[in-house]
Design an enzyme around this catalytic site. Sequence first.
Site, PDB file in Angstrom:
ATOM      1  N   ASP A 147       0.946  -1.095  -0.029  1.00 41.77           N
ATOM      2  CA  ASP A 147       0.136  -0.122  -0.050  1.00 41.77           C
ATOM      3  C   ASP A 147       1.034   1.279   0.225  1.00 41.77           C
ATOM      4  O   ASP A 147       1.909   1.211  -0.321  1.00 41.77           O
ATOM      5  CB  ASP A 147      -0.975  -0.035   1.262  1.00 41.77           C
ATOM      6  CG  ASP A 147      -2.265   0.549   1.012  1.00 41.77           C
ATOM      7  OD1 ASP A 147      -2.205   1.753   0.572  1.00 41.77           O
ATOM      8  OD2 ASP A 147      -3.339  -0.065   1.080  1.00 41.77           O
ATOM      9  N   HIS A 218      -3.815   6.221   2.827  1.00 41.36           N
ATOM     10  CA  HIS A 218      -4.499   5.144   2.263  1.00 41.36           C
ATOM     11  C   HIS A 218      -3.901   3.936   2.918  1.00 41.36           C
ATOM     12  O   HIS A 218      -4.816   2.953   3.583  1.00 41.36           O
ATOM     13  CB  HIS A 218      -4.286   4.981   0.858  1.00 41.36           C
ATOM     14  CG  HIS A 218      -5.357   3.828  -0.015  1.00 41.36           C
ATOM     15  ND1 HIS A 218      -4.791   2.544   0.088  1.00 41.36           N
ATOM     16  CD2 HIS A 218      -6.548   3.975  -0.584  1.00 41.36           C
ATOM     17  CE1 HIS A 218      -5.873   1.795  -0.503  1.00 41.36           C
ATOM     18  NE2 HIS A 218      -6.623   2.622  -0.958  1.00 41.36           N
ATOM     19  N   SER A 542     -11.216  -0.749  -1.463  1.00 42.13           N
ATOM     20  CA  SER A 542     -10.118  -0.736  -0.741  1.00 42.13           C
ATOM     21  C   SER A 542     -10.307  -0.880   0.625  1.00 42.13           C
ATOM     22  O   SER A 542      -9.300  -1.220   1.328  1.00 42.13           O
ATOM     23  CB  SER A 542      -9.475   0.782  -0.912  1.00 42.13           C
ATOM     24  OG  SER A 542      -8.661   0.697  -2.184  1.00 42.13           O
TER      25      SER A 542
END
Length: 769
Positions: A147, A218, A542
């Site tokens: 990620d 994220h 996600s």
Amino acid sequence: MAASFQMANHISLCVWLLSLSHLVLTHSETYIIHMDIAAMPTSFSTHHSWFSATLESISTTSTTTVTSSFSSKLVYSYTHAINGFTAVLSPSELEVVKNSPGYLYAIKDTSVKLDTTHSTQFLGLSSQSGAWPVTGYGKDVIIGFVDTGIWPESGSFIDHGMSSVPSRWKGECEDGLKFNSSLCNKKLVGARYFNKGLLSSRPNLTLSMNSARDTDGHGTHTSSTAAGSYVKHASYFGYGTGTAAGVAPHARVAVYKAVWEEGVFISDILAAIDQAIIDGVDVLSLSLGQDGIPLHQDAIAIATFAAREKGIFVSASAGNNGPDLRSLHNGTPWVLTVAERTMDREFTGILTLGNGVSVTGMTLYPASLSSIQGPIYFVGACEDDLDASKIDKKIVVCLDSNDTLGEQFYNVENSNVSGAIFITNNTDLEFFMQSSYPVLLLDLESGKIVMDYVQKLEGEGEASMKFHGTHLGTKPAPRVASYSARGPSYSCPLVLKPDITAPGSLILASWPDRVSAAFIKNGVDSGTEQLYSKFNLLSGTSMSCPHASGVAALIKAAHPDWTPSAIRSSMMTTSDILDNTLKPIQDMGDYNNPATPLSMGSGHVAPNKALNPGLIYDVNPQDYVNLLCGLNYTKIQIQAITRSSTVNCSNPSLDINYPSFIAFFDVNDMDSHKVIHEFKRTVTYVGVGRSTFTAKLTAVGRLNVSVSPAKLSFRSMKEKKSYKLRIEGPNKMEDEVVFGFLSWVDSKGKFVVRSPIVATSLTSIADTF
Ligand SMILES: *[C@@H]1O[C@H](CO)[C@@H](O)[C@H](O)[C@H]1NC(C)=O
Ligand SMILES: *[C@@H]1O[C@H](CO)[C@@H](O)[C@H](O)[C@H]1NC(C)=O
Ligand SMILES: *[C@@H]1O[C@H](CO)[C@@H](O)[C@H](O)[C@H]1NC(C)=O
Ligand SMILES: *[C@@H]1O[C@H](CO)[C@@H](O)[C@H](O)[C@H]1NC(C)=O
Ligand SMILES: *[C@@H]1O[C@H](CO)[C@@H](O)[C@H](O)[C@H]1NC(C)=O
Ligand SMILES: *[C@@H]1O[C@H](CO)[C@@H](O)[C@H](O)[C@H]1NC(C)=O
Ligand SMILES: *[C@@H]1O[C@H](CO)[C@@H](O)[C@H](O)[C@H]1NC(C)=O
Ligand SMILES: *[C@@H]1O[C@H](CO)[C@@H](O)[C@H](O)[C@H]1NC(C)=O
């Protein structure tokens, strides 16, 4: 459809990542080269030395002027994820490599798409009973995340009360810019970063944060969603306040940063997965994917095959390209493909009219002021000709009569109103909630109350808006989000995808406190202000993927000897297909009609039941090879996927022991003769004591579906039994998609082992490559 407004939210991340990475065009390009290790001369002791020598030979063979030394050409040599390497090559150099011994094929390095407190409660997890206490909250399971890195100071990664790191773990915390290896602990057990692929494509690039530190948010969000520790008083600017925890709060986190603000390349992702396999992660969580490529060109599919062989469970996001059919990525037979659904939580604000009447609307406006007060003005459709003299410094009321909410929202944002009320019949509103100006979204019923008041007073009305409400128990929930990508799988349509849904809509999880979590317009025309928060609400598959990764970690903790496919099977067959009103889960992308398995997979994940599924459908790596053989993949393509020099295609098959069924009927078939699709399955009993299961089928359109035998009896744990499912019908179907379910129900009423069945007239496009 709200999906068209995705740009307003965090999912836009993937949009600019993609555009940035296309900027560079040089003569030489970066390639991922697949090699057959059997061709490696015995004089080489490692893959790396052989790959290096292969490249070195270019400088002597190639006719082009070689400006850089061979060592700068080799970007990565991989050892586990694929057999091969990444190198920067000119077209003529590539030709030389193609003629080297052991060369299988090359794929151009390409960019990859990132799929951008209460959620654990909604999964039914509690400290009193069920999966958390039984599994020790995922104790000792290590989840790897490929990620954007991590914000290690976040409260979600505090290791309070955790045991020492298992000695089998080989991961490391790498030093880097603003990232000191001492930042790791018993919760955050690994933090590495990979950017050689990015830098080989953009040699002059200076990375803004050359370390595992997350400057996007994220990765911090996904890792804390799956495995975050308990953090009290978590909230997003006053919304969703409570104690936050990951799905497996005692699992450990290892981060592999391969997604950079400056770009994201598959060669870096491969290096990250390669290292995660070496380090010894138990679960791999991949909230990213590549669209529209066959399995043998999908580096993530190839790398995850290696992970599967090593017993690593892989969960991957389906993508956010819904609601069209066949829009998903990571539809790979050996991973868990995760789609998205909503939760039973709403974020609200209150509009109080001058006559004292109040209505509740949806909002996530991060107000610092407690309320906004002033004149209220009815516009109707807020089109691009808004009259400033009538609306400035007022609360405007806009009516979305034609599904033009997106445009109206934008028009008002560019005006000088003090607040806005949108009255809409749309229920897919989350992209309008994180607004930069005070907004309340009202349904038609509340809207009528407001319109009656405002229109009667002809511009003389007053109102106030209040924010920061959180409302639990929303019904119906869950629903499949419209942007959640749909099956059938592009790369392998014969396996029904997605596999499962997990919460992914407005998920509260940790956020870097130096990365802005929201921005607001600062008064009239004085620019925008960035706002910061230790927690943020994000939406997308996600966010669903790490929920599923966390559940897999819980199951792994309870059943350390289960294979990845056994864990996947237990999650799928025990999932729920009804919402909290006990009706079939609705699909927001299909006018709230019942969701089909092409949008929700087998249902929404139910971790407590998944610990004890009764029966499992196991798949071993050779079964996947048999499927690839059946699909007519070439020997070379299969070799690249399996990284093995021998390919055993003695049992080609188009069927695999999967806990779901999909049958393709030919819509172009003029004479609608009878067609029979037959599937064979073998289930393994994982209960205690004798047990008999009976098959229960629901209708699948007008097709004739049967199971034989219809009863399966088991005497002891691990016993296997096989059955056949037959779908019979005219080849020409009336509906594009029909579906039903097969459930094996045991006589004691303890287990219901459910599999979705889809029959579709969509073409199976497996044969197009
Ligand atoms: C890392 O942090 C430790 C403890 O704060 C400190 O002693 C050490 O000097 C730091 N190392 C680097 C390379 O900054
Ligand atoms: C990189 O920098 C060098 C020297 O400053 C320059 O010659 C070259 O054109 C640059 N390359 C790119 C791709 O910008
Ligand atoms: C809605 O759209 C239709 C067709 O596009 C148009 O004729 C109509 O005027 C619109 N109504 C409103 C209230 O904007
Ligand atoms: C908003 O107000 C500012 C300052 O008074 C003005 O310059 C600007 O043009 C206004 N914008 C609109 C869309 O009316
Ligand atoms: C609102 O939506 C529902 C269902 O989506 C529909 O039946 C109804 O006609 C719509 N009402 C209006 C006024 O558009
Ligand atoms: C594979 O190739 C064989 C022989 O050409 C053909 O009969 C079969 O239909 C193909 N299978 C698929 C799934 O395309
Ligand atoms: C090939 O695979 C089948 C199972 O699909 C197995 O029975 C057989 O032994 C394998 N053959 C070789 C040579 O490994
Ligand atoms: C289903 O089976 C019945 C009885 O065997 C038969 O009469 C009917 O035509 C079949 N229907 C279809 C759609 O195949």
